[in-house]
Design a protein around this motif. Structure first.
Motif, mmCIF file in Angstrom:
data_model
loop_
_atom_site.group_PDB
_atom_site.id
_atom_site.type_symbol
_atom_site.label_atom_id
_atom_site.label_comp_id
_atom_site.label_asym_id
_atom_site.label_seq_id
_atom_site.Cartn_x
_atom_site.Cartn_y
_atom_site.Cartn_z
ATOM 1 N N GLN A 97 1.632 19.309 -19.379
ATOM 2 C CA GLN A 97 1.430 18.878 -20.759
ATOM 3 C C GLN A 97 1.905 17.443 -20.944
ATOM 4 N N THR A 98 1.318 16.785 -21.936
ATOM 5 C CA THR A 98 1.710 15.426 -22.272
ATOM 6 C C THR A 98 1.381 15.148 -23.731
ATOM 7 N N SER A 99 1.882 14.043 -24.214
ATOM 8 C CA SER A 99 1.530 13.532 -25.534
ATOM 9 C C SER A 99 0.763 12.236 -25.322
ATOM 10 N N ALA A 100 -0.301 12.038 -26.109
ATOM 11 C CA ALA A 100 -1.113 10.840 -25.914
ATOM 12 C C ALA A 100 -1.611 10.301 -27.247
ATOM 13 N N GLN A 101 -1.506 8.985 -27.408
ATOM 14 C CA GLN A 101 -2.000 8.310 -28.613
ATOM 15 C C GLN A 101 -3.465 7.927 -28.394
ATOM 16 N N ILE A 102 -4.330 8.937 -28.446
ATOM 17 C CA ILE A 102 -5.755 8.752 -28.155
ATOM 18 C C ILE A 102 -6.621 9.239 -29.316
ATOM 19 N N PHE B 165 8.922 17.232 -27.691
ATOM 20 C CA PHE B 165 7.865 17.784 -26.830
ATOM 21 C C PHE B 165 8.029 17.183 -25.437
ATOM 22 N N VAL B 166 8.115 18.034 -24.417
ATOM 23 C CA VAL B 166 8.334 17.556 -23.051
ATOM 24 C C VAL B 166 7.000 17.165 -22.425
ATOM 25 N N SER B 167 6.905 15.910 -21.994
ATOM 26 C CA SER B 167 5.719 15.398 -21.316
ATOM 27 C C SER B 167 5.947 15.483 -19.814
ATOM 28 N N ASN B 168 4.992 16.099 -19.085
ATOM 29 C CA ASN B 168 5.096 16.272 -17.629
ATOM 30 C C ASN B 168 4.234 15.309 -16.830
ATOM 31 N N TYR C 11 0.834 -1.194 0.000
ATOM 32 C CA TYR C 11 0.000 0.000 0.000
ATOM 33 C C TYR C 11 0.876 1.254 0.000
ATOM 34 N N GLU C 12 1.994 1.205 0.716
ATOM 35 C CA GLU C 12 2.914 2.346 0.759
ATOM 36 C C GLU C 12 3.483 2.640 -0.628
ATOM 37 N N GLU C 13 3.777 1.591 -1.400
ATOM 38 C CA GLU C 13 4.253 1.794 -2.765
ATOM 39 C C GLU C 13 3.166 2.434 -3.626
ATOM 40 N N PHE C 14 1.920 1.976 -3.487
ATOM 41 C CA PHE C 14 0.816 2.556 -4.241
ATOM 42 C C PHE C 14 0.620 4.026 -3.887
ATOM 43 N N GLU C 15 0.765 4.380 -2.614
ATOM 44 C CA GLU C 15 0.598 5.773 -2.189
ATOM 45 C C GLU C 15 1.595 6.705 -2.869
ATOM 46 N N ARG C 16 2.734 6.188 -3.298
ATOM 47 C CA ARG C 16 3.743 7.015 -3.970
ATOM 48 C C ARG C 16 3.326 7.398 -5.384
ATOM 49 N N VAL C 17 2.377 6.662 -5.986
ATOM 50 C CA VAL C 17 1.871 6.986 -7.318
ATOM 51 C C VAL C 17 0.868 8.128 -7.149
ATOM 52 N N ASP C 18 1.176 9.276 -7.733
ATOM 53 C CA ASP C 18 0.359 10.472 -7.533
ATOM 54 C C ASP C 18 -0.609 10.660 -8.703
ATOM 55 N N LEU C 19 -1.793 10.044 -8.579
ATOM 56 C CA LEU C 19 -2.845 10.156 -9.584
ATOM 57 C C LEU C 19 -3.770 11.295 -9.195
ATOM 58 N N ARG C 20 -3.950 12.257 -10.104
ATOM 59 C CA ARG C 20 -4.744 13.454 -9.826
ATOM 60 C C ARG C 20 -5.800 13.669 -10.898
ATOM 61 N N CYS C 21 -6.864 14.342 -10.482
ATOM 62 C CA CYS C 21 -7.916 14.750 -11.406
ATOM 63 C C CYS C 21 -7.503 16.060 -12.068
ATOM 64 N N ILE D 295 -10.023 14.295 -16.593
ATOM 65 C CA ILE D 295 -9.147 13.147 -16.822
ATOM 66 C C ILE D 295 -8.410 12.776 -15.537
ATOM 67 N N VAL D 296 -7.738 11.645 -15.572
ATOM 68 C CA VAL D 296 -6.859 11.202 -14.493
ATOM 69 C C VAL D 296 -5.444 11.199 -15.053
ATOM 70 N N GLY D 297 -4.520 11.812 -14.302
ATOM 71 C CA GLY D 297 -3.139 11.848 -14.739
ATOM 72 C C GLY D 297 -2.191 11.509 -13.605
ATOM 73 N N CYS D 298 -1.124 10.788 -13.925
ATOM 74 C CA CYS D 298 -0.062 10.531 -12.959
ATOM 75 C C CYS D 298 0.933 11.672 -13.101
ATOM 76 N N VAL D 299 1.093 12.443 -12.023
ATOM 77 C CA VAL D 299 1.859 13.690 -12.108
ATOM 78 C C VAL D 299 3.252 13.614 -11.489
ATOM 79 N N ASN D 300 3.679 12.440 -11.038
ATOM 80 C CA ASN D 300 4.997 12.363 -10.403
ATOM 81 C C ASN D 300 5.933 11.335 -11.047
ATOM 82 N N LEU D 301 5.860 11.202 -12.352
ATOM 83 C CA LEU D 301 6.760 10.284 -13.064
ATOM 84 C C LEU D 301 7.989 10.980 -13.624
ATOM 85 N N GLY D 302 8.045 12.299 -13.507
ATOM 86 C CA GLY D 302 9.160 13.036 -14.093
ATOM 87 C C GLY D 302 8.856 13.384 -15.540
#
Length: 111
Positions: free
Chosen positions: A46-51, A79-82, A5-15, A65-72
């Motif tokens: 910003q990000t790039s997406a094949q959608i 194009f820089v994806s954040n 669960y601690e590992e999952f908490e490190r994934v920062d998924l935001r609306c 949308i839902v985005g993971c904001v702490n992957l670097g």
């Protein structure tokens, strides 16, 4: 593979809300450049997406949308994806975006 669960908490998924979308002409596969507002704490990323199968730039504007904001950052064809835009593959492999079905403030963290 199981994670703690601690590992999952490190994934920062935001609306967030998509505020800008345009065709990504330099991408090797059909994609869009996406800008999403994740609230005052995080701001617009910003990000790039094949959608491109299920969405157009016009239908993406204002979409929650839902985005993971702490992957670097990642450089995609200059194009820089954040952040990582989160979705599921349909039966043909095309991406369907994950989103909130009710009004959720930008920046709220997935629990």
């Amino acid at each position: 593979m199981t994670i703690t669960y601690e590992e999952f908490e490190r994934v920062d998924l935001r609306c967030g809300t998509i505020v800008k979308a345009e065709k990504f002409l330099r991408a090797t596969k059909p994609a869009y450049k996406i800008w999403a507002d994740f609230g005052s704490e995080i701001g617009v990323l910003q990000t790039s997406a094949q959608i491109t199968v299920h969405y157009t730039p016009q239908t993406l504007l204002g979409k929650k949308i839902v985005g993971c904001v702490n992957l670097g950052e990642k450089n995609i064809a200059g194009f820089v994806s954040n952040f990582l835009l989160v979705g599921f593959s349909d039966s043909n492999g095309a991406i369907c975006l994950a989103s909130a079905d009710l009004e959720v403030p930008n920046g709220n963290k997935l629990h």
